[in-house]
Write a protein that holds these residues in place. Structure first.
Motif, short mmCIF file in Angstrom:
data_model
loop_
_atom_site.label_atom_id
_atom_site.label_comp_id
_atom_site.label_asym_id
_atom_site.label_seq_id
_atom_site.Cartn_x
_atom_site.Cartn_y
_atom_site.Cartn_z
N SER A 217 50.73 -16.36 -30.55
CA SER A 217 51.06 -15.16 -29.78
C SER A 217 50.32 -15.14 -28.45
CB SER A 217 50.73 -13.91 -30.59
OG SER A 217 50.92 -12.73 -29.83
N ALA A 218 49.06 -15.62 -28.44
CA ALA A 218 48.31 -15.70 -27.18
C ALA A 218 48.98 -16.65 -26.20
CB ALA A 218 46.87 -16.13 -27.46
N LEU A 219 49.50 -17.75 -26.70
CA LEU A 219 50.22 -18.68 -25.82
C LEU A 219 51.46 -18.02 -25.23
CD1 LEU A 219 49.99 -21.99 -27.91
CD2 LEU A 219 48.72 -21.41 -25.84
N LEU A 220 52.18 -17.26 -26.05
CA LEU A 220 53.37 -16.58 -25.53
C LEU A 220 53.00 -15.51 -24.50
CD1 LEU A 220 55.46 -16.10 -28.82
CD2 LEU A 220 55.69 -17.90 -27.08
N MET A 221 51.90 -14.78 -24.74
CA MET A 221 51.50 -13.73 -23.81
C MET A 221 50.89 -14.29 -22.53
SD MET A 221 49.95 -10.62 -26.11
CE MET A 221 48.63 -11.63 -26.81
N SER A 222 50.40 -15.53 -22.55
CA SER A 222 49.79 -16.10 -21.35
C SER A 222 50.81 -16.31 -20.23
CB SER A 222 49.12 -17.43 -21.69
OG SER A 222 50.09 -18.40 -22.08
N ASP A 223 52.07 -16.38 -20.54
CA ASP A 223 53.13 -16.53 -19.53
C ASP A 223 54.30 -15.65 -19.94
OD1 ASP A 223 54.11 -17.46 -17.20
OD2 ASP A 223 53.81 -19.57 -17.68
N ALA B 226 58.30 -25.40 -20.03
CA ALA B 226 58.83 -26.49 -20.84
C ALA B 226 58.21 -26.52 -22.23
CB ALA B 226 58.63 -27.82 -20.13
N TRP B 227 56.97 -26.01 -22.36
CA TRP B 227 56.29 -26.04 -23.65
C TRP B 227 56.67 -24.86 -24.54
CZ3 TRP B 227 53.74 -21.50 -24.10
CH2 TRP B 227 53.28 -20.89 -22.93
N LEU B 228 57.47 -23.93 -24.03
CA LEU B 228 57.74 -22.70 -24.76
C LEU B 228 58.56 -22.90 -26.04
CD1 LEU B 228 57.39 -19.65 -24.82
CD2 LEU B 228 59.39 -19.45 -23.34
N ARG C 61 60.77 -8.40 -25.58
CA ARG C 61 60.67 -7.27 -24.66
C ARG C 61 60.38 -7.71 -23.23
NH1 ARG C 61 56.87 -4.22 -22.33
NH2 ARG C 61 55.21 -5.54 -23.18
N THR C 62 59.62 -8.79 -23.06
CA THR C 62 59.22 -9.22 -21.73
C THR C 62 60.16 -10.23 -21.11
OG1 THR C 62 57.79 -10.91 -22.73
CG2 THR C 62 56.79 -8.78 -22.19
N HIS C 63 61.18 -10.68 -21.81
CA HIS C 63 62.10 -11.67 -21.28
C HIS C 63 63.51 -11.07 -21.21
CE1 HIS C 63 58.75 -14.28 -22.27
NE2 HIS C 63 59.30 -15.22 -21.53
N GLU C 64 64.02 -10.99 -20.00
CA GLU C 64 65.33 -10.42 -19.77
C GLU C 64 66.43 -11.46 -20.03
OE1 GLU C 64 65.74 -7.34 -19.26
OE2 GLU C 64 63.62 -6.80 -18.94
N ALA C 65 67.66 -11.08 -19.72
CA ALA C 65 68.81 -11.93 -20.03
C ALA C 65 68.75 -13.25 -19.28
CB ALA C 65 70.10 -11.18 -19.70
N GLU C 66 68.29 -13.22 -18.01
CA GLU C 66 68.23 -14.47 -17.25
C GLU C 66 67.24 -15.44 -17.88
OE1 GLU C 66 67.88 -11.50 -16.11
OE2 GLU C 66 69.58 -11.11 -14.77
N ALA C 67 66.08 -14.93 -18.31
CA ALA C 67 65.09 -15.79 -18.94
C ALA C 67 65.60 -16.34 -20.27
CB ALA C 67 63.79 -15.02 -19.14
N LEU C 68 66.33 -15.52 -21.01
CA LEU C 68 66.87 -16.00 -22.28
C LEU C 68 67.91 -17.09 -22.07
CD1 LEU C 68 67.20 -12.67 -24.30
CD2 LEU C 68 65.42 -14.42 -24.47
N GLU C 69 68.69 -16.97 -21.02
CA GLU C 69 69.65 -18.03 -20.75
C GLU C 69 68.95 -19.33 -20.37
OE1 GLU C 69 72.87 -18.27 -21.10
OE2 GLU C 69 72.98 -16.26 -21.95
N GLU C 70 67.88 -19.20 -19.62
CA GLU C 70 67.10 -20.40 -19.28
C GLU C 70 66.47 -20.99 -20.53
OE1 GLU C 70 63.45 -21.71 -16.27
OE2 GLU C 70 64.16 -19.63 -16.34
N LEU C 71 65.99 -20.14 -21.43
CA LEU C 71 65.41 -20.63 -22.68
C LEU C 71 66.47 -21.31 -23.53
CD1 LEU C 71 63.06 -20.74 -24.73
CD2 LEU C 71 63.77 -18.46 -25.50
N ARG C 72 67.66 -20.78 -23.54
CA ARG C 72 68.73 -21.38 -24.35
C ARG C 72 69.05 -22.80 -23.88
NH1 ARG C 72 74.56 -18.46 -25.68
NH2 ARG C 72 75.29 -20.01 -27.19
N GLY C 73 68.90 -23.05 -22.57
CA GLY C 73 69.15 -24.38 -22.07
C GLY C 73 68.10 -25.39 -22.49
N LEU C 74 66.92 -24.92 -22.87
CA LEU C 74 65.86 -25.83 -23.31
C LEU C 74 65.85 -26.05 -24.81
CD1 LEU C 74 62.88 -24.50 -21.12
CD2 LEU C 74 64.35 -26.48 -20.68
N MET C 75 66.63 -25.30 -25.58
CA MET C 75 66.62 -25.38 -27.03
C MET C 75 67.95 -25.93 -27.52
SD MET C 75 64.85 -21.65 -27.79
CE MET C 75 64.69 -21.93 -29.54
N ASP C 76 67.90 -26.60 -28.66
CA ASP C 76 69.17 -27.06 -29.25
C ASP C 76 69.85 -25.90 -29.96
OD1 ASP C 76 67.92 -26.76 -31.76
OD2 ASP C 76 67.20 -28.83 -31.70
#
Length: 737
Positions: free
Chosen positions: A657-663, A669-671, A704-719
């Motif tokens: 959780s600390a790693l997630l809260m740090s950014d 890329a490490w998320l 809560r801290t990641h909006e739709a744009e961030a989630l779309e970017e995250l989806r591109g990094l995950m299978d």
């Protein structure tokens, strides 16, 4: 003339009668009148005080005396000043004139000193008379600290300082200091700051502890390394030279002098090399300035002894209170541990066998008892309603580093030797003894005033020297200590914002290497409080202090010190208290911003490997994940107890959780692997409800801290499988996609 001449004796008698007969409210006004009288005599002795802004006359002639002192000689003014100061403080210059003797008897000077030395008494009108006299003394001290200590002080002034230091020593050792702590505060802090009494205090306290424990101790990576923090303890190595990589170079012991200087950079200098050289240019006509006159050496020694005594007694009393509370928690009944698969239940008492975690029932007698802890902001958490999500002991926190840290905590302060025969076993305050409560009350008053004077570097070492005791007193029990609970918490909020950088102080013009010593001492106090078992608020206070300590001093800390601070915070991730774990995660998320990238990567890989062992690895589908989690539990059940395994899982989730809260707002890329580790901890394959709850909170905060744009970017990094598991765990799946 003075009182001895007969011309001004009636003034002294009238002043003494007014102070004695006035009320406590009006005594402050008469104390200011007393200070004004001393101010006028000092202006006559030192006319240059009136011309501090305007330059001196032609040929550097002394300015004229004030009109009221025009016809008085220096001897007459000195005699009058001695008679006036003797009204509030006895003098050993010889027999006093009859008017002065009558005035001192009227104001109760001798009786007040006897009461302080005997630890009580009602001479001279009792406590109200002493309060009024100490207010007069405090007003005079505020006037005398305006004199230049590098110049020779008049003999009456030196005698006043000597008598005051003797009285402060006696008052600080008596039980009556608790009722007079507000009146003793200003004289003590003004005197210590004026004489620079806290300089070298940390070294003295460290030597005292080494003598009592038969040897020194040193934290790995704290007492050695760059930035002037060498093994010598004063910024120097044993041979007097600096270590390589130090930010500030010190060529020898602090000289106590200041010379105005300028620095210039010579391009291509430095012995023919390519590197630039720094030149130190001394402007002509400026000579070294001695801070203190040689005649003040005895007074400075007495003031330094007072500072060391106050700090040592405060820390010893705090340790005794904490030890008594831990003893009560050790004999409290141990609750039956709940199975790992059951939901977390509140815990109200600590475990036995020295591994107790919670606070004793007596510590929660008051429902309005508050403990200050920090997360993203400073919040107040009720100690009576604090929830523990695991029955494990706090001795397990920190893993293998816990034993060494516990030994360091035991060596941090020495138990106080006071009479506790009159105490009862049912109250921590009475068990600690009246002497400990008195020393805590006076020390707290001095500590808060010293920390509030953020522009007085002469008091910063005193603040750091009392920090070990302050961190242990953030949650106190018993009627005698409960009245100080708010003050302990407020003092920590002030102390945590204090800057410890005094290498180059603009307020005094003196450059000295005490800042490095204070950084080491603050890290030692923080590390010792982070492993205190009872009360748990000491561990929370250490983490709260670590947040501001890192924020204000990260550029001054060496890489070894930064790693040590990170290890202390990371060890608290497995704490048995949910409040401490969440505070450790919030603190670690901030530390990661100033940590070297290789250290951050090492921590991330360690947490991911541990999560793979505890929660299994893979895409996170329910059936394979349940089988992997069961296999991990089966392999580790023989090596770990259920409580220890639960704490390891909770600590791993807190670290992730600390790693997630740090950014919190970007997608790195490490998320994805970190996020999937938390998803596996929150999935149905994990049988421990407490672990699932902590992981679920981390995922909700991430969502809560990641909006739709961030989630779309995250989806591109995950299978596709990982993204499916993530959306199911966070409740973001949609049937319309």
């Amino acid at each position: 003339g003075g009182g001895g001449g007969g011309g001004g004796g009636w003034v002294l008698a009238a002043l003494a009668r007014a102070v004695r007969g006035t009320s406590l409210d009006m005594s402050e006004s008469w104390a200011l009148s007393y200070r004004y009288a001393v101010h006028g005599l000092l202006d006559g002795l030192f006319p240059e005080r009136l011309y501090t802004v305007a330059p001196l006359g032609p040929n550097r002639a002394l300015p004229p005396k004030p009109p009221l002192a025009e016809g008085l000689t220096s001897n007459t003014l000195t005699s009058a000043l001695g008679d006036l100061l003797a009204v509030s403080m006895p003098s050993s210059l010889g027999p006093l004139p009859p008017p002065v003797v009558a005035a001192t008897e009227a104001i109760g000077v001798g009786a007040g000193n006897d009461a302080a030395g005997n630890g009580g008494g009602s001479g001279g009108g009792g406590l109200p008379a002493r309060i009024k006299r100490l207010r007069c003394v405090g007003a005079v001290v505020r006037e005398l600290v305006g004199l230049d200590p590098s110049q020779e002080l008049p003999l009456p002034v030196r005698m006043f300082w000597r008598g005051l230091l003797d009285e402060l020593h006696a008052s600080a050792a008596s039980l009556e200091c608790l009722s007079l702590r507000e009146q003793l505060r200003n004289p003590i802090t003004d005197t210590l700051a004026y004489f620079g009494a806290s300089e070298g205090l940390l070294s003295v306290l460290s030597r005292q502890q080494r003598r009592k424990h038969g040897g020194g101790r040193e934290h790995a990576g704290v007492g050695a390394g760059g930035n002037g923090n060498d093994s010598g303890g004063d910024g120097l190595t044993t041979n007097g030279s600096n270590a390589e990589g130090d930010i500030i170079k010190i060529n020898g012991e602090p000289s106590g002098v200041s010379t105005p200087a300028e620095m210039e950079i010579e391009v291509g200098g430095g012995g023919g090399g390519d590197a630039d050289a720094v030149l130190l240019v001394l402007p002509p006509g400026n000579s070294p300035h001695q801070r203190y006159h040689d005649g003040l050496s005895e007074l400075r020694s007495r003031a330094r002894s007072l500072a060391v005594t106050l700090a040592a007694r405060f820390n010893e009393a705090a340790l005794q209170v904490q030890t008594a509370r831990a003893a009560e928690a050790a004999v409290a009944p141990t609750p039956t541990p709940s199975p790992p698969g059951a939901a977390a239940t509140p815990q109200t008492s600590g475990g036995g066998g020295g591994a107790g975690t919670g606070d004793s029932p007596s510590s929660r007698a008051a429902t309005d008892e508050l403990v200050m802890v920090d997360a993203a902001d400073i919040v107040s958490v009720s100690a009576s309603a604090s929830e523990t999500t695991s029955p494990g002991g706090s001795a397990a926190a920190g893993g293998s580093a816990g034993g060494a840290a516990a030994a360091a905590a035991a060596a941090a302060v020495v138990p106080m030797d006071v009479d506790i025969s009159g105490g009862s076993s049912g109250s921590v305050a009475t068990t600690a003894g009246a002497g400990a409560v008195a020393h805590l009350g006076l020390g707290l008053e001095v500590l808060f005033d010293a920390a509030a004077r953020h522009r007085a570097p002469e008091l910063r070492e005193l603040v750091v020297g009392m920090l070990p005791g302050l961190l242990r007193l953030q949650d106190v029990a018993g009627p005698e200590l409960q009245k100080f609970a708010k003050e302990f918490q407020a003092t920590l909020l002030v102390v945590r914002c204090l800057s410890l950088n005094t290498h180059a102080d603009a307020t005094t013009g003196v450059s000295r290497g005490g800042g490095a010593v204070m950084l080491v001492a603050a890290l030692d106090a923080l590390s010792a409080a982070a492993v205190v078992e009872v009360p748990w608020s000491a561990r929370a206070a250490a983490l709260s202090y670590a947040q501001m300590f890192w924020f204000r001093h990260a550029p001054l800390l060496s890489p070894e010190q930064l790693r040590h601070l990170q290890s202390v915070v990371a060890a608290s991730l497995q704490d048995s208290k949910a409040e401490v774990r969440s505070l450790a995660a919030a603190t670690l998320s901030g530390l990661l911003h100033g940590t070297a990238p290789e250290d951050v990567n090492a921590l991330r890989l360690h947490l991911l490997e541990k999560a793979s062992q505890l929660f299994g690895a893979g895409a996170g589908r329910r059936r394979p994940h349940r089988q992997g989690s069961a296999a991990v539990d089966a392999s580790t059940a023989a090596a770990r107890s259920p409580q220890q395994l639960q704490l390891e899982k909770l600590g791993c989730v807190a670290g992730l959780s600390a790693l997630l809260m740090s950014d919190p707002y970007d997608v790195r890329a490490w998320l994805p692997p970190v996020l999937m580790a938390v998803v596996r901890a929150a999935g149905g394959g994990e049988r421990d409800g407490a672990v699932r709850g902590e992981a679920g909170r981390a995922l909700r905060e991430f969502r809560r801290t990641h909006e739709a744009e961030a989630l779309e970017e995250l989806r591109g990094l995950m299978d596709a499988d990982d993204w499916d598991c993530f959306t199911q765990a966070t409740g973001t799946a949609s049937y319309f996609v």
